[in-house]
Design an enzyme around this catalytic site. Structure first.
Site, PDB file in Angstrom:
ATOM      1  N   ASP A 169      56.664  72.287  45.443  1.00 11.82           N
ATOM      2  CA  ASP A 169      56.762  71.149  46.364  1.00 11.82           C
ATOM      3  C   ASP A 169      55.358  70.664  46.679  1.00 11.82           C
ATOM      4  O   ASP A 169      54.403  71.438  46.727  1.00 11.82           O
ATOM      5  CB  ASP A 169      57.497  71.564  47.651  1.00 11.82           C
ATOM      6  N   VAL A 225      55.783  67.440  40.764  1.00 12.57           N
ATOM      7  CA  VAL A 225      56.613  67.400  39.550  1.00 12.57           C
ATOM      8  C   VAL A 225      56.039  66.459  38.500  1.00 12.57           C
ATOM      9  O   VAL A 225      56.497  66.457  37.358  1.00 12.57           O
ATOM     10  CB  VAL A 225      58.071  66.922  39.817  1.00 12.57           C
ATOM     11  N   TYR A 279      64.469  52.742  43.617  1.00 11.65           N
ATOM     12  CA  TYR A 279      65.121  54.044  43.804  1.00 11.65           C
ATOM     13  C   TYR A 279      66.465  54.079  43.060  1.00 11.65           C
ATOM     14  O   TYR A 279      66.765  55.047  42.339  1.00 11.65           O
ATOM     15  CB  TYR A 279      65.322  54.286  45.298  1.00 11.65           C
ATOM     16  N   LYS A 302      67.517  56.391  39.880  1.00 12.49           N
ATOM     17  CA  LYS A 302      68.638  57.336  39.929  1.00 12.49           C
ATOM     18  C   LYS A 302      69.646  57.058  38.809  1.00 12.49           C
ATOM     19  O   LYS A 302      70.255  57.978  38.264  1.00 12.49           O
ATOM     20  CB  LYS A 302      69.317  57.297  41.299  1.00 12.49           C
ATOM     21  N   THR A 331      68.719  64.598  56.194  1.00 14.78           N
ATOM     22  CA  THR A 331      67.453  65.283  55.874  1.00 14.78           C
ATOM     23  C   THR A 331      66.310  64.366  56.324  1.00 14.78           C
ATOM     24  O   THR A 331      66.544  63.190  56.642  1.00 14.78           O
ATOM     25  CB  THR A 331      67.304  65.519  54.351  1.00 14.78           C
TER      26      THR A 331
HETATM   27  N1  LIG Z   1      69.060  62.589  51.865  1.00 15.18           N
HETATM   28  C1  LIG Z   1      69.866  61.744  51.243  1.00 15.18           C
HETATM   29  O1  LIG Z   1      70.597  60.962  51.885  1.00 15.18           O
HETATM   30  C2  LIG Z   1      69.948  61.730  49.739  1.00 15.18           C
HETATM   31  C3  LIG Z   1      71.026  61.033  49.144  1.00 15.18           C
HETATM   32  C4  LIG Z   1      71.111  60.997  47.753  1.00 15.18           C
HETATM   33  C5  LIG Z   1      70.167  61.644  46.964  1.00 15.18           C
HETATM   34  N2  LIG Z   1      69.124  62.299  47.579  1.00 15.18           N
HETATM   35  C6  LIG Z   1      68.151  62.924  46.684  1.00 15.18           C
HETATM   36  O2  LIG Z   1      68.081  64.299  46.954  1.00 15.18           O
HETATM   37  C7  LIG Z   1      66.761  64.786  46.653  1.00 15.18           C
HETATM   38  C8  LIG Z   1      66.262  65.578  47.829  1.00 15.18           C
HETATM   39  O3  LIG Z   1      66.197  64.700  48.952  1.00 15.18           O
HETATM   40  P1  LIG Z   1      66.166  65.236  50.442  1.00 15.18           P
HETATM   41  O4  LIG Z   1      67.085  64.374  51.213  1.00 15.18           O
HETATM   42  O5  LIG Z   1      66.307  66.677  50.470  1.00 15.18           O
HETATM   43  O6  LIG Z   1      64.662  64.773  50.818  1.00 15.18           O
HETATM   44  P2  LIG Z   1      63.489  65.519  51.594  1.00 15.18           P
HETATM   45  O7  LIG Z   1      62.500  64.460  51.888  1.00 15.18           O
HETATM   46  O8  LIG Z   1      64.038  66.330  52.722  1.00 15.18           O
HETATM   47  O9  LIG Z   1      62.910  66.511  50.475  1.00 15.18           O
HETATM   48  C9  LIG Z   1      62.233  66.037  49.348  1.00 15.18           C
HETATM   49  C10 LIG Z   1      61.129  67.043  49.019  1.00 15.18           C
HETATM   50  O10 LIG Z   1      60.509  66.595  47.804  1.00 15.18           O
HETATM   51  C11 LIG Z   1      59.115  66.835  47.938  1.00 15.18           C
HETATM   52  N3  LIG Z   1      58.400  65.962  46.997  1.00 15.18           N
HETATM   53  C12 LIG Z   1      58.267  64.615  47.024  1.00 15.18           C
HETATM   54  N4  LIG Z   1      57.560  64.201  45.950  1.00 15.18           N
HETATM   55  C13 LIG Z   1      57.241  65.315  45.232  1.00 15.18           C
HETATM   56  C14 LIG Z   1      56.529  65.543  44.034  1.00 15.18           C
HETATM   57  N5  LIG Z   1      55.978  64.531  43.326  1.00 15.18           N
HETATM   58  N6  LIG Z   1      56.418  66.811  43.583  1.00 15.18           N
HETATM   59  C15 LIG Z   1      56.953  67.849  44.258  1.00 15.18           C
HETATM   60  N7  LIG Z   1      57.622  67.695  45.428  1.00 15.18           N
HETATM   61  C16 LIG Z   1      57.774  66.446  45.898  1.00 15.18           C
HETATM   62  C17 LIG Z   1      58.800  66.515  49.391  1.00 15.18           C
HETATM   63  O11 LIG Z   1      57.577  67.129  49.814  1.00 15.18           O
HETATM   64  C18 LIG Z   1      60.029  67.102  50.086  1.00 15.18           C
HETATM   65  O12 LIG Z   1      59.796  68.459  50.468  1.00 15.18           O
HETATM   66  C19 LIG Z   1      65.928  63.539  46.313  1.00 15.18           C
HETATM   67  O13 LIG Z   1      65.879  63.405  44.919  1.00 15.18           O
HETATM   68  C20 LIG Z   1      66.737  62.404  46.901  1.00 15.18           C
HETATM   69  O14 LIG Z   1      66.522  61.205  46.199  1.00 15.18           O
HETATM   70  C21 LIG Z   1      68.990  62.368  48.930  1.00 15.18           C
END
Ligand SMILES: NC(=O)c1ccc[n+]([C@@H]2O[C@H](COP(=O)([O-])OP(=O)(O)OC[C@H]3O[C@@H](n4cnc5c(N)ncnc54)[C@H](O)[C@@H]3O)[C@@H](O)[C@H]2O)c1
Length: 277
Positions: A40, A64, A157, A161, A192
Site C-alpha cells: 500500500d 502498484v 474511473y 473499471k 470506506t
Molecule cells: N468504496 C466503494 O464504494 C467502492 C465501490 C466499488 C469499487 N471500489 C474499489 O475497491 C477498491 C478498494 O477501495 P476502498 O473503498 O477500499 O478504498 P480505500 O481508499 O479505503 O483503500 C484504497 C487503498 O489503496 C491504496 N492505494 C491507492 N493508490 C495506490 C497505489 N498506487 N499503490 C498502492 N496502494 C494504493 C490507498 O493508500 C488505500 O489504502 C478500489 O479499487 C475501489 O475502486 C470501491
C-alpha cells in the site's frame, strides 16, 4: 471437513490492503488462518496494520505502479510467510474525479486510469505471472465496480473499471490451463474512506443510498466475504467472472426511487385484479 472458505495453508498478497475493502480482506484471511502480504502507498495506514498478526503478515509501503515494489513483495512473501502465496487481490486505487469532461484535466484522467487499470495490469503482470509459473495454481481477484456497468456521468474511473472487467476475462483465459483463476468483484457504494476523500468537501451520501435498493451503504466486510469465496477452493469452477455485490444497484437501475412499483399504479392494478366484494 474444513469449511470451504477457510484460508489456512495459503498466502495472499493484497494491494491497497491498508484501508477499506483491502483491509477487510486482510483481517478476514488472517482470522481464517491464512497469511497476508500487503502493498500500500500510505505509510501511516500500513503502520496501523503491523499489530494485526506479526507472524502471518508482511507489509510493504509501495505503489502498484512500481513493478520493483511488487517484485519485492513477492520475494518477501515467498521467503518469509509460513505458507505459499496462492492468492492476489488488487484493491489499490484512488477515488474518481467528480467533474465533467470539460473540467477534467488530462493529467487527472491519466492518474485515475493509471491507478486502477494500469495498476491492476502491472500487479497481474508481476505477481500474477509468478503465481502462474509457481505451478501450484492460484486465484486472483480484481476490484471492478458497479460503475463499470452503470457509469452514470463518471469518466476516467468508470472507463478504468470497465477495462478491469475486460482484463480479468482475458487473463482468466490466458492462465486457465495453469490452474490460476482470475475473477473480479463489482461492489456498489461501500462505506470506506474512498467515499469521503480527505482533500474534498464533505459529501451528501443520501443520493447514493437512495440509488441502492437495499437502502444502505455496504460494509467492507461484506465485499471481503465475496472476495474470500473467490480466493477459496469453494470457487474452483469460477474464472473470468465479475460478480456484482452492489446491494441491488444494477438490478434496480431506475427503480430504486420507487422502491418497487409506483404505489398509485400498484393500488389501481390490485383493485382491478381483486375487485372489492
Ligand atoms: N468504496 C466503494 O464504494 C467502492 C465501490 C466499488 C469499487 N471500489 C474499489 O475497491 C477498491 C478498494 O477501495 P476502498 O473503498 O477500499 O478504498 P480505500 O481508499 O479505503 O483503500 C484504497 C487503498 O489503496 C491504496 N492505494 C491507492 N493508490 C495506490 C497505489 N498506487 N499503490 C498502492 N496502494 C494504493 C490507498 O493508500 C488505500 O489504502 C478500489 O479499487 C475501489 O475502486 C470501491
Amino acid at each position: 471437513m474444513m469449511p470451504p472458505t477457510r484460508q489456512d495453508g495459503h498466502g495472499v498478497i493484497v494491494t491497497g490492503g491498508a484501508s477499506g475493502i483491502g483491509r477487510a480482506v486482510v483481517e478476514l484471511v488472517l482470522q481464517r488462518g491464512g497469511c497476508v502480504g500487503v502493498v500500500d502507498l500510505d505509510p501511516s495506514k500500513v503502520d496501523d496494520l503491523r499489530h494485526l498478526h506479526p507472524g502471518r503478515l508482511i507489509t510493504l509501503t509501495g505503489s502498484v505502479l512500481d513493478p520493483d515494489a511488487l517484485r519485492r513483495a513477492w520475494t518477501g512473501c515467498t521467503a518469509e510467510l509460513p505458507a505459499p502465496v496462492t492468492g492476489l487481490v488488487n484493491c489499490a486505487g484512488i477515488p474518481p474525479a467528480p467533474v465533467g469532461i470539460e473540467q477534467l484535466e488530462i493529467a487527472d484522467w491519466t492518474r485515475i486510469v493509471d491507478s486502477h487499470l494500469h495498476g491492476t495490469f502491472v500487479s497481474c503482470k508481476t505477481i500474477g505471472a509468478e503465481l502462474a509459473s509457481a505451478g501450484r495454481g492460484g486465484s486472483i481477484v480484481n476490484l471492478a465496480s458497479v460503475l463499470a456497468f452503470r457509469p452514470g456521468p463518471v469518466l476516467a474511473y468508470a472507463a478504468a473499471k470497465s477495462g478491469v472487467v475486460s482484463l480479468t476475462s482475458a487473463l482468466a483465459v490466458h492462465w486457465a490451463s495453469q490452474g490460476v483463476r482470475v475473477n473480479a468483484v463489482a461492489p456498489g457504494w461501500t462505506d470506506t474512506p474512498f467515499l469521503r476523500p480527505k482533500d474534498r468537501a464533505p459529501r451528501d451520501l443520501g443520493p447514493i443510498v437512495s440509488a441502492t435498493p437495499m437502502g444502505r451503504l455496504l460494509q467492507p466486510r461484506e465485499i471481503a466475504e465475496v472476495i474470500c469465496f473467490l480466493l477459496s477452493p469453494a470457487a474452483s469452477a469460477v474464472t473470468g467472472s465479475t460478480i456484482p455485490c452492489d446491494g441491488g444497484v444494477m438490478a434496480g437501475s431506475g427503480w430504486a426511487p420507487y422502491g418497487g412499483f409506483p404505489a398509485a399504479q400498484a393500488d389501481a392494478c390490485a383493485e382491478r385484479l381483486m375487485p372489492a366484494t
